[in-house]
Design a protein around this motif. Sequence first.
Motif: not given
Length: 274
Positions: A93-105
């Motif tokens: 539900p968050g407003d931001s999205l980045s490849f760094e966030m997904m990699a950390d996921d």
Amino acid sequence: MKNCLLMFSLILCYLLASAQTPVPYGSNPAAGHYQLVRGVKLYYETYGQGPPLLLLHGNGGSIKKLENNIPFLAQHYRVIAVDSRAHGKSVDPGDSLSFEMMADDFAGLLTSLRIDSAYVLGWSDGGINALVLAMRHPEKVKRLVATGANLWPDSTALMPSLWRQQQRGYQENKSVKFTDPKRRNDWKVFCLDVFQPNIPLSALQGVRAPALIVAGDRDIIVPEHTIAIYRHLPHAWLWIIPNSGHATVREHADEFNRKADEFFQAKTVLPPVH
């Protein structure tokens, strides 16, 4: 005559009973799981046994997009196919999205599954994710395959026609206030590729994992960009697939699967030729 009809009926029943029902990849209760990682319930499916292999789809996609690859790979690996944050069943539900966030996921998911390191295969945005994961969490990546990946989002990396299309889409909708959750999420995912990634070629020097860099000869990624990625990685193979667009994993699935397996099993990966 009655015996023949009876025999025919028995054979037909046997064939119908033995026919395999297609596996509903991406929505398979028998293989699906949720794991809370960094505030998001990541959905993933597991298939097969062997060394762990993390499988990553592209922008706006889901596990289902890799349905042509999972069956083969599951014969050799423990496949962990993931719906990226804000994609498929991994609701964000968050407003931001980045490849760094997904990699950390993905690193967090592997940790939660008690997997120290894995092979990684990613297509399009998934290919970008594979590279970013190897940069941010090198201990998690044994080897990686990245197909159709780019390091920045302009017309020197993307085919100019696609870049112009993205720019028009952004300009036409940037002032829209999306109230529907799905449309708001779709916009967030769209903007990811409009503004990201932003990775300098020099950053690839820090990737220690051997990499297979792939693109179609008619890919949406500029060929020179794919070659530059390959040349800046310390240990890499390059594979440009003839007669292929961006959907290498689907258009040439059998060949792609075999080549990825060959790369993962190769004893050595020599440095690129400069």
